[in-house]
Enzyme design. Structure first.
Site, PDB file in Angstrom:
ATOM      1  N   TYR A  53      -7.888  -0.359 -11.430  1.00  0.00           N
ATOM      2  CA  TYR A  53      -8.351   0.931 -10.899  1.00  0.00           C
ATOM      3  C   TYR A  53      -8.773   1.860 -12.045  1.00  0.00           C
ATOM      4  CZ  TYR A  53      -8.094   5.285  -8.147  1.00  0.00           C
ATOM      5  OH  TYR A  53      -8.368   6.488  -7.535  1.00  0.00           O
TER       6      TYR A  53
ATOM      7  N   LYS B  48     -12.431   3.500 -12.851  1.00  0.00           N
ATOM      8  CA  LYS B  48     -12.654   4.949 -12.860  1.00  0.00           C
ATOM      9  C   LYS B  48     -13.093   5.444 -14.235  1.00  0.00           C
ATOM     10  CE  LYS B  48     -11.683   5.725  -8.523  1.00  0.00           C
ATOM     11  NZ  LYS B  48     -12.780   6.112  -7.594  1.00  0.00           N
TER      12      LYS B  48
HETATM   13  P1  NAD Z   1      -9.019   6.715   1.409  1.00  0.00           P
HETATM   14  O1  NAD Z   1      -8.503   5.335   1.273  1.00  0.00           O
HETATM   15  O2  NAD Z   1      -8.320   7.658   2.352  1.00  0.00           O
HETATM   16  O3  NAD Z   1     -10.574   6.679   1.829  1.00  0.00           O
HETATM   17  C1  NAD Z   1     -11.492   5.842   1.194  1.00  0.00           C
HETATM   18  C2  NAD Z   1     -12.630   5.546   2.154  1.00  0.00           C
HETATM   19  O4  NAD Z   1     -13.546   4.657   1.495  1.00  0.00           O
HETATM   20  C3  NAD Z   1     -12.153   4.834   3.430  1.00  0.00           C
HETATM   21  O5  NAD Z   1     -12.685   5.448   4.583  1.00  0.00           O
HETATM   22  C4  NAD Z   1     -12.676   3.407   3.241  1.00  0.00           C
HETATM   23  O6  NAD Z   1     -12.980   2.744   4.471  1.00  0.00           O
HETATM   24  C5  NAD Z   1     -13.934   3.660   2.403  1.00  0.00           C
HETATM   25  N1  NAD Z   1     -14.358   2.437   1.717  1.00  0.00           N
HETATM   26  C6  NAD Z   1     -13.572   1.574   1.025  1.00  0.00           C
HETATM   27  N2  NAD Z   1     -14.308   0.522   0.592  1.00  0.00           N
HETATM   28  C7  NAD Z   1     -15.574   0.734   1.021  1.00  0.00           C
HETATM   29  C8  NAD Z   1     -16.767  -0.007   0.916  1.00  0.00           C
HETATM   30  N3  NAD Z   1     -16.810  -1.196   0.292  1.00  0.00           N
HETATM   31  N4  NAD Z   1     -17.905   0.485   1.474  1.00  0.00           N
HETATM   32  C9  NAD Z   1     -17.882   1.662   2.131  1.00  0.00           C
HETATM   33  N5  NAD Z   1     -16.755   2.417   2.269  1.00  0.00           N
HETATM   34  C10 NAD Z   1     -15.617   1.952   1.733  1.00  0.00           C
HETATM   35  O7  NAD Z   1      -9.055   7.311  -0.066  1.00  0.00           O
HETATM   36  P2  NAD Z   1      -9.071   8.829  -0.578  1.00  0.00           P
HETATM   37  O8  NAD Z   1      -7.698   9.177  -1.020  1.00  0.00           O
HETATM   38  O9  NAD Z   1      -9.777   9.724   0.353  1.00  0.00           O
HETATM   39  O10 NAD Z   1      -9.932   8.644  -1.938  1.00  0.00           O
HETATM   40  C11 NAD Z   1     -11.326   8.892  -2.019  1.00  0.00           C
HETATM   41  C12 NAD Z   1     -11.770   8.695  -3.461  1.00  0.00           C
HETATM   42  O11 NAD Z   1     -11.023   9.539  -4.321  1.00  0.00           O
HETATM   43  C13 NAD Z   1     -11.565   7.268  -3.969  1.00  0.00           C
HETATM   44  O12 NAD Z   1     -12.645   6.929  -4.826  1.00  0.00           O
HETATM   45  C14 NAD Z   1     -10.280   7.381  -4.740  1.00  0.00           C
HETATM   46  O13 NAD Z   1     -10.187   6.383  -5.733  1.00  0.00           O
HETATM   47  C15 NAD Z   1     -10.422   8.762  -5.341  1.00  0.00           C
HETATM   48  N6  NAD Z   1      -9.162   9.375  -5.742  1.00  0.00           N
HETATM   49  C16 NAD Z   1      -8.201   9.682  -4.833  1.00  0.00           C
HETATM   50  C17 NAD Z   1      -7.011  10.264  -5.263  1.00  0.00           C
HETATM   51  C18 NAD Z   1      -5.926  10.671  -4.306  1.00  0.00           C
HETATM   52  O14 NAD Z   1      -4.907  11.211  -4.767  1.00  0.00           O
HETATM   53  N7  NAD Z   1      -6.053  10.465  -3.008  1.00  0.00           N
HETATM   54  C19 NAD Z   1      -6.809  10.518  -6.630  1.00  0.00           C
HETATM   55  C20 NAD Z   1      -7.806  10.168  -7.531  1.00  0.00           C
HETATM   56  C21 NAD Z   1      -8.984   9.604  -7.071  1.00  0.00           C
END
Ligand code: NAD
Length: 434
Positions: free
Chosen positions: A339, A343
């Site tokens: 991951y 990133k």
């Molecule tokens: P989440 O898992 O709730 O949502 C991610 C969405 O991406 C889901 O709806 C999933 O179906 C979609 N997805 C996954 N693979 C896919 C694909 N191949 N094609 C199309 N859609 C796809 O995650 P989140 O917490 O909302 O995170 C969103 C972004 O923020 C991600 O990139 C995550 O790495 C990043 N992020 C999140 C956090 C956190 O604390 N939640 C922290 C740092 C970074």
């Protein structure tokens, strides 16, 4: 998952206990709402040393009043003219007497100049502002944030200053943001800056992506809610609510970029790469089938779709690309080699592509790097690790999807054309990689 500790510390027994036990004491942050679009209170504009900037007209448009109460909601210190170490005394002299009085959830914004490669005294003094900003962010408390903007032209930084001086930036602290002098257009209506524009958000059926789609729609954009076919029902629900369209598509599938271009015959103004997955395990225990999907979804597909859309001319002039990194990509995290690699790769992509996309296509490319954000992803984290993640930042709480969304909306803003190649952390100044 509600942050019960934050609610408890807002009660009288909670305040008493946390003070006695020396526990973190988060302040409930004041976030943007249509009823409360600006910070409550006045602005104090200070200057340390001579300055060639004239930010006053831009600051006057940020919507805060002049501070007359002695308890400002925001303090802006113009330190851009400081060229040597002696000049830094002016920073101390300006802020020492007032910092205590900044209102809860208030803002301190320093204006600096880009370090001058030809003048090591100026460069030392301007770099010093970075250490100052990050340290004050760590000690100021009470939901207050401290950020540094390096700029040469106040008008080009208007969208940035408005963002930092508003409730929209509640969870952005300890950041250094460089704003260039690229000419940039003010929107007709600052409340609906994306009116008439189309924005595509990947992974927008839920979580942070859903909040991004919501915020861009609030700002006037017609949104395309892209998510995997398995999430089509949720994607349609979000799209219908926002008056947009759903695009069921796996971004790792062959020809995904071409499918997006086909779905948008009139082109695209804002492209938000938000979809992301985790498959955590320490490297010694990580088989290739946990490594590859993470690299593919989070990084390779972002590169492929960006290349395809730029090559097809689908991204309009003045377009905006915002990708989602993570503080794990900056600091690293045990169990997340895959991951964090993906990133960190996003950061490399942004830094390399940004100057070329701007010169060649008039497009800006930036990243947000969220810290601990309250979503289903983080609700699944075991309690103790989740509690540590929430508290290990200067604001002692997790962020909300809306905090990331507001930051993306600022980067997507038509007036943010001079903000390019930046990686802005939305992490409450997390101690990780700070
Ligand atoms: P989440 O898992 O709730 O949502 C991610 C969405 O991406 C889901 O709806 C999933 O179906 C979609 N997805 C996954 N693979 C896919 C694909 N191949 N094609 C199309 N859609 C796809 O995650 P989140 O917490 O909302 O995170 C969103 C972004 O923020 C991600 O990139 C995550 O790495 C990043 N992020 C999140 C956090 C956190 O604390 N939640 C922290 C740092 C970074």
């Amino acid at each position: 998952m509600a942050d019960r500790y934050l609610s408890f510390t807002g009660t009288a027994p909670g305040r008493f206990l946390t003070r006695r036990l020396g526990l973190p004491r988060p302040t409930a942050l004041k976030r943007f709402s249509p009823e409360r679009p600006v910070l409550d209170g006045g602005l104090l504009h200070l200057t340390a040393g001579p300055s060639a900037l004239d930010p006053a007209p831009v600051l006057a448009r940020a919507g805060l009043g002049e501070d007359t109460t002695g308890r400002p909601a925001a303090v802006v210190l113009d330190a851009s003219g400081i060229r040597d170490v002696a000049g830094l005394a002016g920073v101390h002299a300006a802020l020492h007497p007032v910092v205590r009085s900044v209102a809860d959830s208030g803002r301190v914004v320093l204006l600096g100049a880009p370090p001058d490669a030809a003048d090591h005294h100026q460069a030392a003094a301007q770099q010093a502002l970075e250490g100052f900003t990050r340290s004050l962010g760590k000690e100021i408390g009470r939901g207050r944030t401290v950020n540094l903007v390096r700029l040469t032209d106040a008008a080009a930084a208007e969208s940035t200053l408005r963002f930092l001086l508003s409730p929209r930036s509640a969870y952005v602290s300890g950041q250094v943001i460089e704003v260039g002098d690229h000419e940039t257009a003010a929107p007709g209506d600052w409340n609906r800056p994306l009116a008439g524009r189309t924005a595509l958000v990947t992974g927008a059926a839920r979580g942070i992506g859903e909040a991004v789609a919501e915020t861009l729609a609030r700002d006037g954009a017609t949104v395309v809610v892209l998510d995997v076919p398995q999430a089509e029902h949720d994607a349609r629900r979000v799209a219908e609510r926002l008056g947009g369209t759903a695009l069921p598509l796996d971004i790792t599938s062959a020809g995904a970029g071409a499918r997006i271009a086909e779905a948008l015959p009139d082109g695209l103004d804002v492209l938000v790469h938000n979809a992301g997955i985790t498959r955590d395990r320490r490297l010694v225990n990580m088989p290739a089938d946990r490594w590859s999907p993470v690299l593919d979804v989070n990084l390779a597909s972002v590169l492929r779709t960006t290349d395809a859309l730029l090559a097809a001319g689908a991204l309009k002039r003045g377009g905006r690309i915002v990708a989602t990194a993570s503080i794990a990509g900056i600091a690293g995290n045990a169990g997340q080699t895959n991951y964090a690699a993906s990133k960190a790769g996003i950061i490399g992509l942004v830094r390399s592509l940004a100057p070329r996309a701007l010169d060649g296509h008039g497009v800006t490319v930036n990243a947000v790097a969220p810290g601990f954000i309250e979503t289903r992803m983080t609700a699944a984290v075991p309690l103790l690790i989740r509690e540590a993640g929430r508290r290990m930042n200067s604001l002692a709480q997790g962020g909300l999807p809306a905090d990331v969304a507001e930051t993306i909306a600022w980067l997507a803003h038509p007036a943010s054309g001079a903000v390019n190649g930046q990686v802005v952390r939305v992490c409450g100044q997390s101690l990780l990689g700070a």
